[in-house]
Enzyme design. Structure first.
Site, PDB file in Angstrom:
ATOM      1  N   VAL A  48       0.816  -1.216   0.000  1.00 11.49           N
ATOM      2  CA  VAL A  48       0.000   0.000   0.000  1.00 11.49           C
ATOM      3  C   VAL A  48       0.847   1.262   0.000  1.00 11.49           C
ATOM      4  O   VAL A  48       0.322   2.361  -0.128  1.00 11.49           O
ATOM      5  CB  VAL A  48      -0.973   0.029   1.205  1.00 11.49           C
ATOM      6  CG1 VAL A  48      -1.946  -1.130   1.139  1.00 11.49           C
ATOM      7  CG2 VAL A  48      -0.215   0.012   2.526  1.00 11.49           C
ATOM      8  N   GLY A 108       8.597   3.602  -0.787  1.00 12.99           N
ATOM      9  CA  GLY A 108       9.467   4.759  -0.860  1.00 12.99           C
ATOM     10  C   GLY A 108      10.906   4.343  -0.688  1.00 12.99           C
ATOM     11  O   GLY A 108      11.226   3.156  -0.600  1.00 12.99           O
ATOM     12  N   TYR A 152      12.700   4.548   1.826  1.00 12.47           N
ATOM     13  CA  TYR A 152      12.961   3.928   3.118  1.00 12.47           C
ATOM     14  C   TYR A 152      12.514   2.478   3.164  1.00 12.47           C
ATOM     15  O   TYR A 152      12.987   1.717   3.983  1.00 12.47           O
ATOM     16  CB  TYR A 152      12.251   4.697   4.235  1.00 12.47           C
ATOM     17  CG  TYR A 152      13.009   5.903   4.710  1.00 12.47           C
ATOM     18  CD1 TYR A 152      14.112   5.758   5.530  1.00 12.47           C
ATOM     19  CD2 TYR A 152      12.620   7.173   4.333  1.00 12.47           C
ATOM     20  CE1 TYR A 152      14.815   6.865   5.974  1.00 12.47           C
ATOM     21  CE2 TYR A 152      13.313   8.286   4.770  1.00 12.47           C
ATOM     22  CZ  TYR A 152      14.412   8.127   5.597  1.00 12.47           C
ATOM     23  OH  TYR A 152      15.105   9.221   6.043  1.00 12.47           O
ATOM     24  N   ASP A 157       6.205  18.938  13.122  1.00 11.19           N
ATOM     25  CA  ASP A 157       5.917  18.752  11.694  1.00 11.19           C
ATOM     26  C   ASP A 157       4.455  18.392  11.484  1.00 11.19           C
ATOM     27  O   ASP A 157       4.127  17.494  10.713  1.00 11.19           O
ATOM     28  CB  ASP A 157       6.829  17.675  11.105  1.00 11.19           C
ATOM     29  CG  ASP A 157       6.832  17.677   9.572  1.00 11.19           C
ATOM     30  OD1 ASP A 157       6.518  18.740   8.984  1.00 11.19           O
ATOM     31  OD2 ASP A 157       7.139  16.638   8.970  1.00 11.19           O
TER      32      ASP A 157
END
Length: 576
Positions: free
Chosen positions: A96, A99, A101, A216
């Site tokens: 799903v 990236g 990482y 953030d």
């Protein structure tokens, strides 16, 4: 492991004795490693929903996925997770998210029937800064147990204590995020706005009570379900402040997506951080709910300050003095006088009580913003707010984050992450705290099996499934960095440009004297603080100019740097 190893081993031995029952131990000693704090009954969230009118607080639209049977995807019968004899726990369904990482797969917990998100983080220890961020986040999410903060359900035990490279984290699976919800729902009601903001502030009250600053907050870092449940995620940039330190602390990294960044942080690596920075971000998120689009979509530092002051008016000198960046401060000081725009004009359809609270949340001066607890007491939440459903907690122990004060090796961080993983494996943890030195395990590791499952999923993910894989529908740890689609937003394109200029920014970090000399030559010795001069700031900030051309519009010529590794280089320059 050297000096770092001594730290880890010492903490491990100390932890063992702390966990032994002792009638003389004091529960009020904040220097002890704290147990996960208790929170309100989970049923409180059900009671909270009952306070709203179900006919008004309808379900929101979220992106739906087509969960095809494994056989139709060309994937054989799922291999299940095996952990110390506990077999068939998680059944992988599909990828799903993907990236640089790692990969996120949705799965079924066969013990409970619950759908979960399992994040495989690749090569954790290739970069110490990334490994430290992952350690920080899994530690914070273990300690911050709250209905409005995303939960780690489990972390899989690696096959080897000293040699593992990947980490598998099991999260509760959320359906979407607030960014997608705002895009997909142009008919959100005032009750939706109120309920969403209440959850954000309730979660933030708990986080701030633990002396944690998120730093953030933005719609993409707020996960959402169709039943209107929100959860704060992505604590990789969060920091903890401690009782023996000032309330406002300097941290040497560059954080927060610009559109949701408090004005006192604009253009600065080195800034005073207080809980007010998170309050500003929540205010911007709330305004985006009301507007259906970002309130301050700045293209660069100068443009960000311009659109803030276009709406809020020119700030008073006292507020300008809080701006850390010297050039930005002077730019605001020389700005022509602007009158604020009435909030009722900007948000003509909004509830007046909502606008009164919003005006407090995005006050230019941080001292004028309320705390999360004060905001929850605002009349806007009359009939909804209740102390019983707004749990607090104790500040996080300094010992939990002692690693932030040390220079650690990869082996040190590997050991600390392993220690965190053991929190989800109580029997192994007890052996570890007794000083066991087991390096490998008798049973097949679930990580080994999961590695094969993820590899098979990735190999069978055709081009047609790529767009789905790019969608963020899971918790962080950390966020994905993937090629943008054709429908990417202006913010995403801007952030991509910023990331691609990381190396260029790093190469421009000369000594202050050299930078000032270069600036003086380029400016012809001019001393004014115009927008162009701010763009060419020689200060250590995010307003470094890369490849400035004389005919380039100022709003397109400032590029900011958001990579933590560059911030570390900046700090080393100051310390040298």
């Amino acid at each position: 492991m050297g000096g770092g190893g001594n730290l880890v081993d010492g903490v491990r031995r100390w932890l063992f004795f702390q966990r032994r029952p002792s009638s003389s131990s004091s529960s009020n000693n904040h220097d002890q490693i704290q147990n996960p704090p208790t929170v309100s009954n989970p049923n409180d969230d059900e009671d909270l929903k009952k306070l709203t009118d179900p006919s008004k607080l309808r379900q929101i639209k979220v992106q739906q996925r087509n969960h095809l049977p494994m056989e139709k995807k060309g994937i054989p019968n799922a291999e299940f997770f095996t952990e110390y004899g506990e077999a068939n726990r998680y059944q992988i369904q599909e990828v799903v998210g993907k990236g640089s990482y790692g990969v996120v797969g949705s799965a079924i917990d066969t013990h409970t029937g619950e759908r979960v998100a399992i994040k495989k983080i690749n090569d954790v220890f290739d970069h110490i800064s990334d490994a430290t961020r992952i350690l920080r986040e899994i530690k914070l999410l273990r300690l911050l147990l709250h209905p409005d903060v995303v939960e780690i359900k489990h972390i899989m035990l690696p096959p080897s204590r000293r040699e593992f490279r990947d980490v598998y984290v099991v999260f509760e699976l959320m359906e979407s995020d607030l960014h997608q919800v705002i895009k997909a729902n142009d008919d959100l009601t005032p009750e939706h706005h109120q309920f969403f903001l209440y959850q954000l502030l309730r979660g933030l009250k708990y986080v701030h009570a633990a002396n944690v600053f998120h730093r953030d907050l933005k719609p993409k870092n707020i996960l959402a379900n169709a039943d209107c449940k929100l959860k704060i995620c992505d604590f990789g940039l969060a920091r903890v402040s401690f009782n023996d330190a000032p309330t406002a602390i300097f941290w040497t990294d560059y954080v927060a997506t610009r559109w949701y960044r408090a004005p006192e942080l604009c253009g600065s690596f080195f800034s005073k951080y207080t809980p007010a920075i998170d309050i500003w971000s929540v205010g911007c998120i709330f305004a985006e709910m009301l507007l259906g689009k970002p309130l301050f979509p700045g293209k660069n530092v100068v443009h960000q300050l311009d659109i803030m002051t276009d709406f809020l008016g020119t700030p008073p000198p006292e507020a300008i003095s809080k701006i850390r960046n010297d050039k930005a401060r002077r730019y605001l000081g020389n700005m022509r006088k602007k009158q604020p725009v009435p909030f009722s004009k900007k948000f003509p359809k909004a509830d007046p009580s909502a606008l009164r609270l919003l005006e407090r949340l995005i006050a230019f001066d941080p001292k004028d913003r309320p705390s999360a607890e004060e905001a929850l007491a605002d009349p806007y939440f009359n009939g909804l707010s209740s102390k019983v459903r707004e749990p607090s907690t104790q500040p996080i122990s300094k010992l939990e984050f002692e690693f932030e004060r040390k220079k650690l090796t990869k082996d040190d961080i590997r050991e600390l992450i392993y220690r965190e993983i053991l929190e989800y494996h109580p029997q192994m943890l007890e052996e570890y705290l007794r000083g066991g030195n087991q390096l490998s395990f008798m049973y097949p590791s679930g990580v080994d099996r999961f590695r094969r499952q993820f590899a098979h999923l990735e190999e069978n993910q055709g081009p047609g499934g790529r767009s789905n894989a790019l969608q963020r529908q899971h918790a962080s740890l950390p966020r994905e960095r993937v090629p943008a689609s054709k429908n990417e937003t202006v913010e995403e394109r801007s952030n991509d440009i910023e990331r691609r200029t990381t190396a260029a920014v790093a190469s421009t970090l000369d000594s202050p004297k050299a930078s000032q000399q270069a600036e003086g030559t380029e400016n012809g010795g001019g001393g004014g603080y115009s927008a162009r001069n701010l763009m060419k700031s020689s200060s250590i900030s995010g307003s470094k100019c890369i490849g400035v051309q004389s005919k380039t519009n100022i709003e397109d010529s400032i590029v900011e740097e958001q990579d933590e590794t560059v911030a570390v280089k900046v700090a080393s320059l100051h310390n040298s």
